[in-house]
Scaffold this active site. Sequence first.
Site, PDB file in Angstrom:
ATOM      1  N   ARG A 170      -8.299 -20.891  -3.836  1.00 11.03           N
ATOM      2  CA  ARG A 170      -7.580 -20.589  -2.608  1.00 11.03           C
ATOM      3  C   ARG A 170      -7.997 -21.629  -1.557  1.00 11.03           C
ATOM      4  NH1 ARG A 170      -8.734 -16.263   2.066  1.00 11.03           N
ATOM      5  NH2 ARG A 170      -6.769 -16.533   3.151  1.00 11.03           N
ATOM      6  N   HIS A 198      -1.403 -16.653   4.824  1.00  7.11           N
ATOM      7  CA  HIS A 198      -1.180 -15.555   3.862  1.00  7.11           C
ATOM      8  C   HIS A 198       0.018 -15.851   2.948  1.00  7.11           C
ATOM      9  CE1 HIS A 198      -2.925 -12.592   7.081  1.00  7.11           C
ATOM     10  NE2 HIS A 198      -3.889 -12.924   6.221  1.00  7.11           N
ATOM     11  N   HIS A 210       2.270  -8.178   5.993  1.00 10.79           N
ATOM     12  CA  HIS A 210       0.931  -8.228   5.375  1.00 10.79           C
ATOM     13  C   HIS A 210      -0.058  -7.826   6.471  1.00 10.79           C
ATOM     14  CE1 HIS A 210      -2.347 -10.297   2.900  1.00 10.79           C
ATOM     15  NE2 HIS A 210      -2.927 -10.075   4.077  1.00 10.79           N
ATOM     16  N   GLU A 222      -1.296  -0.718   2.648  1.00 12.17           N
ATOM     17  CA  GLU A 222      -1.367  -0.190   1.276  1.00 12.17           C
ATOM     18  C   GLU A 222      -2.051   1.179   1.274  1.00 12.17           C
ATOM     19  OE1 GLU A 222      -3.477  -3.139  -0.996  1.00 12.17           O
ATOM     20  OE2 GLU A 222      -1.938  -4.647  -0.633  1.00 12.17           O
ATOM     21  N   ASN A 223      -2.887   1.405   2.290  1.00 11.62           N
ATOM     22  CA  ASN A 223      -3.747   2.595   2.256  1.00 11.62           C
ATOM     23  C   ASN A 223      -3.411   3.685   3.264  1.00 11.62           C
ATOM     24  OD1 ASN A 223      -5.800   1.981   0.181  1.00 11.62           O
ATOM     25  ND2 ASN A 223      -6.144   0.200   1.474  1.00 11.62           N
ATOM     26  N   ASN A 229     -12.159 -17.821  -4.502  1.00 10.26           N
ATOM     27  CA  ASN A 229     -11.868 -17.749  -3.071  1.00 10.26           C
ATOM     28  C   ASN A 229     -13.203 -17.889  -2.340  1.00 10.26           C
ATOM     29  OD1 ASN A 229     -11.170 -17.081  -0.479  1.00 10.26           O
ATOM     30  ND2 ASN A 229     -10.129 -15.156  -0.995  1.00 10.26           N
ATOM     31  N   GLU A 288      -3.316 -11.652  -4.562  1.00 12.09           N
ATOM     32  CA  GLU A 288      -3.439 -13.097  -4.374  1.00 12.09           C
ATOM     33  C   GLU A 288      -4.119 -13.768  -5.571  1.00 12.09           C
ATOM     34  OE1 GLU A 288      -3.981 -13.823   0.260  1.00 12.09           O
ATOM     35  OE2 GLU A 288      -4.726 -11.876  -0.360  1.00 12.09           O
ATOM     36  N   ARG A 295      -8.659 -10.303  16.064  1.00 12.90           N
ATOM     37  CA  ARG A 295      -7.889 -11.421  16.640  1.00 12.90           C
ATOM     38  C   ARG A 295      -6.796 -10.905  17.567  1.00 12.90           C
ATOM     39  NH1 ARG A 295      -6.567 -14.325  11.066  1.00 12.90           N
ATOM     40  NH2 ARG A 295      -8.314 -13.239  10.123  1.00 12.90           N
ATOM     41  N   ASP A 322     -11.965  -1.693  12.345  1.00 13.22           N
ATOM     42  CA  ASP A 322     -11.502  -1.071  11.113  1.00 13.22           C
ATOM     43  C   ASP A 322     -10.445  -0.012  11.425  1.00 13.22           C
ATOM     44  OD1 ASP A 322     -11.251   0.555   8.762  1.00 13.22           O
ATOM     45  OD2 ASP A 322     -13.123  -0.333   8.057  1.00 13.22           O
ATOM     46  N   ARG A 345      -9.379   2.407   9.839  1.00  9.96           N
ATOM     47  CA  ARG A 345      -9.720   3.796   9.516  1.00  9.96           C
ATOM     48  C   ARG A 345     -10.313   4.485  10.728  1.00  9.96           C
ATOM     49  NH1 ARG A 345     -11.957   1.553   3.910  1.00  9.96           N
ATOM     50  NH2 ARG A 345     -12.308  -0.154   5.356  1.00  9.96           N
ATOM     51  N   GLY A 374      -3.689  -6.367   7.095  1.00 11.04           N
ATOM     52  CA  GLY A 374      -5.042  -5.967   6.716  1.00 11.04           C
ATOM     53  C   GLY A 374      -5.922  -6.320   7.895  1.00 11.04           C
ATOM     54  N   ASN A 375      -7.093  -6.848   7.632  1.00 10.94           N
ATOM     55  CA  ASN A 375      -7.936  -7.283   8.744  1.00 10.94           C
ATOM     56  C   ASN A 375      -7.260  -8.434   9.495  1.00 10.94           C
ATOM     57  OD1 ASN A 375     -10.178  -7.102  10.312  1.00 10.94           O
ATOM     58  ND2 ASN A 375     -11.321  -8.564   9.060  1.00 10.94           N
ATOM     59  N   GLY A 376      -6.768  -9.409   8.731  1.00 16.06           N
ATOM     60  CA  GLY A 376      -5.820 -10.387   9.292  1.00 16.06           C
ATOM     61  C   GLY A 376      -4.425  -9.835   9.053  1.00 16.06           C
TER      62      GLY A 376
HETATM   63  P1  AMP Z   1      -7.699  -6.568   3.929  1.00 18.56           P
HETATM   64  O1  AMP Z   1      -8.035  -7.566   4.988  1.00 18.56           O
HETATM   65  O2  AMP Z   1      -6.284  -6.686   3.421  1.00 18.56           O
HETATM   66  O3  AMP Z   1      -8.705  -6.475   2.829  1.00 18.56           O
HETATM   67  O4  AMP Z   1      -7.723  -5.139   4.655  1.00 18.56           O
HETATM   68  C1  AMP Z   1      -8.928  -4.586   5.101  1.00 18.56           C
HETATM   69  C2  AMP Z   1      -8.627  -3.632   6.225  1.00 18.56           C
HETATM   70  O5  AMP Z   1      -7.717  -2.611   5.805  1.00 18.56           O
HETATM   71  C3  AMP Z   1      -9.830  -2.852   6.724  1.00 18.56           C
HETATM   72  O6  AMP Z   1     -10.574  -3.600   7.660  1.00 18.56           O
HETATM   73  C4  AMP Z   1      -9.183  -1.635   7.384  1.00 18.56           C
HETATM   74  O7  AMP Z   1      -8.863  -1.966   8.726  1.00 18.56           O
HETATM   75  C5  AMP Z   1      -7.882  -1.453   6.612  1.00 18.56           C
HETATM   76  N1  AMP Z   1      -7.912  -0.251   5.760  1.00 18.56           N
HETATM   77  C6  AMP Z   1      -8.445  -0.130   4.531  1.00 18.56           C
HETATM   78  N2  AMP Z   1      -8.306   1.153   4.081  1.00 18.56           N
HETATM   79  C7  AMP Z   1      -7.676   1.842   5.069  1.00 18.56           C
HETATM   80  C8  AMP Z   1      -7.240   3.192   5.224  1.00 18.56           C
HETATM   81  N3  AMP Z   1      -7.427   4.123   4.264  1.00 18.56           N
HETATM   82  N4  AMP Z   1      -6.636   3.524   6.370  1.00 18.56           N
HETATM   83  C9  AMP Z   1      -6.426   2.611   7.357  1.00 18.56           C
HETATM   84  N5  AMP Z   1      -6.802   1.333   7.255  1.00 18.56           N
HETATM   85  C10 AMP Z   1      -7.411   0.936   6.130  1.00 18.56           C
END
Ligand code: AMP
Length: 395
Positions: free
Chosen positions: A89, A178, A206, A332-333, A7, A382, A239, A281, A283, A208-210
Amino acid sequence: MKILVLNAGSSSLKYQLISMPEWDVLSKWLVDKIGKWTVIKHVGKIGKVEIQGDLENHSIALKKVLELLVDPTHGVLNSLEEIDAAGHRVVHGGEEFVNSARIDDYAKTKINELCEIAPLHNPANLMGINAVEDVLPNIPNIAVFDTSFHQTMEPSAYMYSIPYKYYEKYKVRRYGFHGTSHKYVSYRAAEILGKDIKDMNIIVCHVGNGASVSAIKGGKVVDTSMGFTPLEGLTMGTRSGDLDPAIVAFLMRKENMTIDEIDHMLNKQSGVLGISGVSSDMRDIEDGHIAGKTQETLALDVYVNKIVKYIGSYTAILNGCDAVVLTAGTLENSAYIRKMIADKLGWLGITLDESKNDFRWEERIISTPESKAVLMVVPTNEEYMIAKETYDLLK
Ligand code: AMP
């Protein structure tokens, strides 16, 4: 079959070496900051090793990684001849690639043409392909596209309501991204539930960041939230997601912004970062929400609201929903954000089983057995999916 899964970003390379079909991850790495102060984090036979140095480009970085792979101490291979294929990818496959494809001159030309509509991703993906061709010239390369799984959408889902000539001239339409993740997660969810995916309506979030949502009927995507580019849809880390297109012209006039400035603002300064002014982020946003901070609270409320809105509209598009599947970094988290979403899905007959929600990164059903639809978490994978597509295609 030993498959190098790759990737490539503009200054990074993420890799896994996977033995298929048994799905044994032999080694994985992250190469960051290619060009200057490059860092290679390599996990091999005896654990992690970190190397630093100025590696000028992707080919030089890949050579370094391959040296590590056959290194007597850190390596996992006796010889590079053991690598049978590479799976790449590739973010944008346009309308051309409805499936993964073997990379030849024609495929490279098409991927290159698509750089125009995926300028942040396809050029980097091509650098990864060129690096493997350069360093391992005798192995087959397979491209696995982020857009392919979404190519089952009907024109009613993928057309924008702008003059048709722009579709004809420039292929301006919705593509979705994605896709590798949406495919893996939906098929895995059906497997976990012991059902045939052909009989299921699934909504995958899905996030995450995206972030993107997709509506999957019988294993085929009927709609997805990302569009012509990965900017459309949900509120993301930086975004904007959906917005009234008139805002673009309004702000350009009011703030004297250029096209590039507005593009940068929507892609890099918006989303939860833009609303909170604090962080992209989740978190940090979650901590601020828990502490009752005004901007973080607003950012998370908008974020969750958008996800629920898409689940609602996709339930309508699918004419009912059997399972909502949560995946990627945030979902997931974060038990907290999962609960915020679940609490707004009562209308779908979903009740969260709170005793099951306190975990990170696991496959798990988190709705009560009485719920009319299932709410579950399936961590995405992925790299596995790219290895599987590569293996299946070459087999
Ligand atoms: P990804 O793009 O799928 O790798 O997701 C990364 C993003 O997941 C990070 O920038 C965080 O915003 C979010 N993330 C990761 N761990 C946690 C957590 N324990 N609680 C809330 N958000 C999380």
